[in-house]
Design an enzyme around this catalytic site. Structure first.
Site, PDB file in Angstrom:
ATOM      1  N   GLU A  96       0.831  -1.211   0.000  1.00  0.00           N
ATOM      2  CA  GLU A  96       0.000   0.000   0.000  1.00  0.00           C
ATOM      3  C   GLU A  96       0.868   1.264   0.000  1.00  0.00           C
ATOM      4  O   GLU A  96       0.552   2.247  -0.660  1.00  0.00           O
ATOM      5  CB  GLU A  96      -0.955  -0.042   1.192  1.00  0.00           C
ATOM      6  CG  GLU A  96      -1.862  -1.268   1.088  1.00  0.00           C
ATOM      7  CD  GLU A  96      -2.948  -1.307   2.138  1.00  0.00           C
ATOM      8  OE1 GLU A  96      -2.621  -1.652   3.283  1.00  0.00           O
ATOM      9  OE2 GLU A  96      -4.099  -0.993   1.823  1.00  0.00           O
ATOM     10  N   GLU A 134      -4.331  -9.658   4.025  1.00  0.00           N
ATOM     11  CA  GLU A 134      -5.329  -9.170   4.990  1.00  0.00           C
ATOM     12  C   GLU A 134      -6.568 -10.047   5.110  1.00  0.00           C
ATOM     13  O   GLU A 134      -7.005 -10.357   6.219  1.00  0.00           O
ATOM     14  CB  GLU A 134      -5.766  -7.730   4.642  1.00  0.00           C
ATOM     15  CG  GLU A 134      -4.773  -6.659   5.052  1.00  0.00           C
ATOM     16  CD  GLU A 134      -3.695  -6.405   4.019  1.00  0.00           C
ATOM     17  OE1 GLU A 134      -3.540  -7.240   3.099  1.00  0.00           O
ATOM     18  OE2 GLU A 134      -3.001  -5.379   4.132  1.00  0.00           O
TER      19      GLU A 134
END
Ligand code: COA
Length: 253
Positions: A121, A141
């Protein structure tokens, strides 16, 4: 021209400025540079300083140690928090990812080893991503019962397209540097020993250009992505003319 400056008062991040290039090194190599709240706070300070520093023309992000750029969130913080949701909420107290996106300078990510979760990210908040051959990318995640929330649900599909982004996100499957290059997640893949020389070379090339032109070009592209083509062309015209005006003012003054 800037001499070399190292800010030593951080533990999880090293910040150096060399000749108009800022180098931000994630510095927790013993735990694969995983992102914790201290790193968040230190990065916030560093990014704020960079944003307001007109001498910084380009920013390079890299990871310390041999094994990782960043292996994602620090799971020990998640495990010690009352719940992953609370751990997440604590992270949202400061909008570090929004801050990344407000930096006017070009950002280059030098990616090696594990680039997982918030590591990807952070790389996606950068404008140019160079990977070494050993880099591995993944979004673990959903396997942990959470979703990427440092921007990847929005930045990844905009970078590699919806289908590939969903495949990475929903399977947690890790991909190689070669695959990352093929899906346009990274600009280039180079041998490990060439990673920093390549990134420094790109940064140096940028520092030879006009700093205002560099910032205006970045702004035109980044803001233009959210506009229709006619709106984008209008924006380009405005930025081109304000660049010319400020150059004319500078040459008079
Ligand atoms: N949070 C906290 N510590 C982490 C971590 C994380 N996300 N990932 C790795 N570490 C620590 C390990 O606990 C280990 O510490 P130790 O030496 O004190 O035991 C150290 O970093 C090295 O990791 P290790 O697992 O021994 O390295 P490896 O090469 O065998 O495996 C990974 C590397 C990345 C495959 C593995 O560490 C992993 O799967 N980590 C979790 C990745 C993740 O889920 N990130 C969260 C995304 S939201």
């Amino acid at each position: 021209m800037l001499s070399q400056v190292v800010m030593r008062n951080f533990e999880t991040v090293v910040y150096e400025k060399k000749y108009n290039v800022a180098y931000v090194t994630l510095n927790r190599p013993q735990v694969l540079n995983v992102y914790n709240t201290q790193m968040r706070d230190e990065l916030c300070q560093v990014l704020g300083a960079i944003r307001d520093d007109s001498e910084v023309m380009v920013v390079v992000f890299k990871g310390a140690g041999q094994k990782a750029f960043c292996a994602g969130a620090d799971l020990s913080e998640f495990l010690s928090a009352p719940s992953p949701t609370i751990a997440r909420r604590v992270r949202w107290e400061r909008d570090i990812w929004g801050l990344f996106l407000t930096l006017p300078q070009p950002l280059i990510a030098a990616l090696h080893g594990y680039v997982l979760g918030s590591g990807i990210e952070m790389a996606l908040c950068c404008d140019i991503r160079i990977a070494s051959e050993d880099a591995q990318f993944g979004l673990p995640e959903v396997g942990l019962g959470i979703i990427p929330a440092a921007g990847a649900t929005q930045t990844l599909p905009r970078t590699i397209g919806q289908a590939k982004a969903l495949e990475m996100m929903l399977t947690g499957h890790r991909i190689s540097a070669k695959e990352a290059f093929e899906m346009k997640l990274v600009n280039r893949v180079v041998p490990r020993a060439q990673l920093l020389p390549t990134v420094k070379g790109i940064a140096r090339q940028m520092t030879r250009c006009d700093p205002m032109a560099i910032r205006s070009a970045k702004q035109a592209v980044m803001r233009g992505l959210d506009l229709t083509l006619p709106e984008g062309l209008e924006l380009e015209k405005r930025l081109a003319s304000s660049l010319l005006q400020s150059k004319a003012r500078n040459s008079l003054g």
